[in-house]
Each structure stands twice: as structure tokens, then as C-alpha cells.
Design an enzyme around this catalytic site. Structure first.
Site, short mmCIF file in Angstrom:
data_model
loop_
_atom_site.label_atom_id
_atom_site.label_comp_id
_atom_site.label_asym_id
_atom_site.label_seq_id
_atom_site.Cartn_x
_atom_site.Cartn_y
_atom_site.Cartn_z
N ARG A 1 -5.57 12.80 2.93
CA ARG A 1 -5.47 14.04 2.15
C ARG A 1 -6.26 15.20 2.78
O ARG A 1 -6.10 16.35 2.38
CB ARG A 1 -5.94 13.79 0.71
CG ARG A 1 -4.96 12.96 -0.09
CD ARG A 1 -5.55 12.40 -1.38
NE ARG A 1 -6.38 11.22 -1.15
CZ ARG A 1 -7.04 10.58 -2.11
NH1 ARG A 1 -6.99 11.02 -3.36
NH2 ARG A 1 -7.77 9.51 -1.81
N THR B 1 -10.28 -0.82 0.12
CA THR B 1 -11.74 -0.86 0.11
C THR B 1 -12.26 -2.30 0.02
O THR B 1 -13.32 -2.62 0.58
CB THR B 1 -12.30 -0.03 -1.07
OG1 THR B 1 -11.63 -0.42 -2.27
CG2 THR B 1 -12.09 1.46 -0.86
#
Ligand code: UD1
Ligand code: CA
Length: 450
Positions: free
Chosen positions: A14, A79
Site C-alpha cells: 500500500r 505474520t
């Protein structure tokens, strides 16, 4: 025992950048360095950074920190997958593991210290930093059984509309009992909207998991895009400026001033509007900086004034006045009580005390003694097209307006240079040098007719 693992393998899609997200800088330091520095109050056994996207670049950026170990996550599968990569490295490790998102740069060291304390006092399996955000959009939501016992974390994109109303978010900052975490990591699934291994899923397998609310929710802000980077900059700047104002610095229009974190200021410094202080700049008491100045990696003594000027890599002694419109760069040392005025550029030059260069000059690769007066428009011609050459101007010397000193050259003590001279040879002490053609006057000159 506490070790830390920082998640820094993601690209940061992003951000729309070629640079890995964690290497974007915030007030002079990269995000990942800021996260590392947020551990400064902890006595860490190991510091592990998990790298993946442009791993070499991230390693290079941290190469000045030999205590940091790197673990590679070659494919970024989430993650949880990132933390799975440290299992072999920490196989026999017995203590607690702090896991920090590499994109949470606003965390204060005191907050992390409290988080670890709470975790160890309660002997939790995991303790996570949480915050109640006015706008929790984008964050994982933390659901608790009681006030602080966590049952689930659900990512924003996996929440239903009712779950989205929960404003308590996961900051991506966790303290784990490492042995218990290591037992849970193999259980992670990819059963979610992104089909990634989420670290947050371990909460389902660990017990007890405690939520620890940050005192200031702004500390937990993660950086995912350029707007959040800029918002984080504002938060950090407000924090830095508030601290300096509390320490006795006056700021006029603080909103227009920016200050890097490593900058040091003494009480009674006055910062005028549009002043930007960067890098390792230090400013001593009584100095007035701005309006309109940029100072980078420079040491400014007491009672100095700097007006509308750009200064980098300089040391300025007390009581010197600079500007408006001066440019000092590349290793400049100015003695006490000097005066540098309008449109003067000084590069890699040392100047003694009580010397003046007040108008329209360039001094490069020069050494000036005390009480030198540089006349308006004096230029050191230091470059022959290939090499730079030095100029020495000894104490008490005065150069006339519009003189050119062709380097290498030395002007002795108390030399006077006549205005308009082009000086090409050394001048001995106490001499007057005139290096220009004598004025010629032809009387009764008839101008050509049109
Ligand atoms: C994550 C949390 C979310 C939390 C938010 C806080 C998960 C699943 N979600 O979401 O609950 O509210 O942070 O900011 O953990 N990374 C890797 N390898 C990977 C993926 C990511 O190292 O495979 C790193 C990234 O470089 C980044 C950090 O992990 O530094 C967080 O990743 P990001 O994708 O930003 O997670 P969020 O969606 O923000
Ligand atoms: Ca994030």
C-alpha cells in the site's frame, strides 16, 4: 530473559514504493530503526529482524548495528509464517519473546517496558498491546472474555458488521512466553480472507492472553500507506516539539517548524517560523534560529542568530550572526562573533573569531584567521576545472570589494587587497596588493556619432 523479533519482511504494497516499507523514514530514522529503538529500556538477549522483500537492502540499512541478527522469510505468507521462521534460531531459548510489527514506529520505550512488566508479573502466555481507536478501520479487533482476557483477534477484513463496531484494536506488539508460542505456531491455518498464516491466530491456542491498553492510542498507529506515514510524522513532531517546549525552548508558530528526533536544544533557544532542524544538530542557549532556516548536522553555539539560511555540517561558535540568505556547507567552522551576511556561500572553510563576510561572497576550501574582513563580492577561485585548491587568509587581512583570490594562495597578516583585484600570487604580511590595471583617463574623448 527477553528477546525481540521484528517483522520486516513485507513489501508494504500500500506504500506503492520500490523501497521496503520498513525503510521509509520518519524524521530522520527508518521505521525499522525506530521499532528497534523502542526497545531501548529493555535488556535484550537477542535482537532478530525478519527480512524478506529486498532483504539485502534492509540488512544494509541496519549494518551499523552489529547486535541485530537477521532471519529470512523468503516468501511472505503472513505474520504468523514470519514468526515461524525464528523457531530454528530460538530452538533452545527459554525466555520471553517480544514480537513487534516493523511498521509501528511511534511506540515509546516506556510503553514496551510496561508491557513486558505486566506480562512477567502475571506470567501470561501472551500479552498484547491494545488501544481503543476512534477509527479502528484496517486493524485487527481484539475480543475479550473479561476486561482484559483475550479470546480472539479478528482481522478487519474478516469481521462481520457487528464485530467491526469493536474499537479495541491489536497494535501488532506482543510479548510471548516463547516456549508456549513455539508450541502454538505449527497449529496456524490459512483459514482467512487473505489465506495467510496470521500470527493473531495463536491467541486461540494460548492461555492466558492479556490485553494491555496503551496510555496514548496514537502510539499504536501502524504505517501502511503514505497518508499514515504523514500522520505519524505529525504525531511524532508534536511529541518532539512539546518536549522541547517543556524543556524551555520557545517556538513561534510550531506548526511550521520541524525537528528531527536526534536534535538537541538548550533552554532559551528561540525557533522562529519555518525553521527545520535535522540530523544531529545541536543548538546552545540564547540562539535565535529563523524565520526560514534549514540546519542539518550542525553545532550552533550560544547567542547565535541565523536568519533565512541553509546550513549543513557546520560548527558555529557563540555570538555569530548569519544571514539573511547565507549557505554554509561541507564542513564549515566559524569562530566567535563573526558576521556572515546576504548571499554568502561558505564551503569547507574555517574562519577565526571576529571575522566578517557580509555580502555576496564565495569562500571554498579556505582558512581565515581572526579579524579578517571579506569585502563585498570577494570570491575564492578554488577550482581550476579539475582540482580544488586551498586559500589561506591570515589574521587582520582585508579584501576589497569584488576581489578574486585565485587558489592556491596565501594572504599574509594584515594584508589589504585593493578592490577589483585578481590576486594570483601569495602576498606577504602587512602589504597592500593592487592587482588590476590602473585607471586611464583620455580627456576630450569624442563619442562616435550615431
Ligand atoms: C497486522 C495485524 C493486525 C494489527 C495490525 C497492526 C496480523 C494478521 N494482523 O495487520 O491484527 O491490527 O498489524 O498494525 O498480524 N510481515 C512480514 N511477513 C509477512 C507479512 C507481514 O514480515 O509475511 C511484516 C510486515 O513487513 C509488517 C508487519 O509484518 O512490518 C505487519 O504486516 P501488515 O501486512 O502491515 O499487517 P496488517 O495488515 O497491518
Ligand atoms: Ca500494518
Amino acid at each position: 530473559m527477553v528477546a525481540v523479533a521484528i517483522l520486516a519482511a513485507g513489501r508494504g504494497t500500500r506504500m506503492k514504493s520500490d523501497l521496503p516499507k520498513v525503510l521509509h523514514t520518519l524524521a530522520g530514522r527508518s521505521l525499522v530503526e525506530r521499532v528497534l529503538d523502542s526497545c531501548s529500556l529493555l535488556d535484550l538477549d537477542r535482537q532478530i529482524v525478519i527480512v524478506g522483500y529486498h532483504a539485502e537492502q534492509v540488512k544494509q540499512a541496519l549494518s551499523h548495528r552489529p547486535e541485530v541478527e537477521f532471519v529470512e522469510q523468503t516468501q511472505q505468507l503472513g505474520t504468523g509464517h514470519a514468526v515461524q521462521q525464528v523457531m530454528s534460531v530460538l530452538a533452545r531459548y527459554q525466555g520471553d519473546l517480544l514480537v513487534l510489527n516493523g511498521d509501528a514506529p511511534l511506540l515509546r520505550p516506556e510503553t514496551l517496558q510496561k508491557l513486558v512488566e505486566a506480562h512477567q508479573n502475571k506470567q501470561n502466555a501472551a500479552t498484547l498491546l491494545t488501544a481503543n481507536l476512534p477509527n479502528p478501520q484496517g486493524y485487527g479487533r481484539v475480543f475479550c472474555n473479561s476486561d482484559s482476557l483475550v479470546s480472539h483477534i479478528i482481522e478487519d477484513r474478516d469481521c462481520n458488521i457487528a464485530q467491526q463496531q469493536n474499537r479495541r484494536v491489536n497494535a501488532g506488539i506482543y510479548c510471548f512466553n516463547w516456549q508456549k508460542l513455539a508450541e502454538s505456531l505449527p497449529k496456524l491455518s490459512t483459514n482467512n480472507d487473505q489465506q495467510e498464516y496470521y500470527l493473531t491466530e495463536v491467541v486461540d491456542y494460548l492461555n492466558p492472553v492479556m490485553a494491555f491498553d496503551a496510555e496514548d492510542y496514537r502510539e499504536t498507529n501502524g504505517i501502511n500507506d503514505r497518508q499514515q506515514l504523514s500522520a505519524a510524522y505529525d504525531i511524532l513532531q508534536t511529541r518532539i516539539k512539546d518536549n522541547w517546549m517543556k524543556a524551555g525552548v520557545t517556538m513561534i508558530d510550531p506548526g511550521s517548524i520541524t525537528i528531527d528526533e536526534q536534535v538537541e536544544l538548550e533552554p532559551d533557544v528561540i525557533l522562529e517560523p519555518q525553521t527545520h532542524l535535522r540530523g544531529t544538530t545541536k543548538i546552545s542557549t540564547g540562539s535565535r534560529i529563523g524565520p526560514g532556516s534549514l540546519i542539518e548536522n550542525s553545532q550552533i553555539g550560544a547567542n547565535v542568530t541565523i536568519l533565512y539560511s541553509v546550513i549543513s555540517d557546520a560548527e558555529i561558535a557563540a555570538n555569530t550572526r548569519i544571514g539573511p540568505y547565507a549557505h554554509l556547507r561541507g564542513g564549515v567552522k566559524l569562530g566567535e562573533s563573526c558576521r556572515v551576511g546576504n548571499f554568502v556561500e561558505i564551503k569547507k572553510t574555517t574562519v577565526g573569531a571576529n571575522s566578517n563576510m557580509a555580502h555576496l561572497s564565495y569562500l571554498g576550501d579556505a582558512t581565515l584567521g581572526d579579524r579578517v574582513n571579506i569585502g563585498a563580492g570577494t570570491i575564492t577561485a578554488n577550482y581550476d576545472g579539475k582540482q580544488k585548491h586551498p586559500t589561506t587568509i591570515k589574521q587582520g587581512a582585508k579584501t576589497g570589494s569584488n576581489s578574486v583570490l585565485v587558489a592556491p594562495i596565501t594572504l599574509g597578516e594584515n594584508v589589504t587587497v585593493a578592490a577589483g583585484s585578481v590576486v594570483t600570487q601569495d602576498v606577504q604580511d602587512n602589504a597592500l596588493v593592487v592587482a588590476r590595471s590602473r585607471q586611464k583617463e583620455i580627456p576630450d574623448w569624442h563619442q562616435p556619432e550615431e
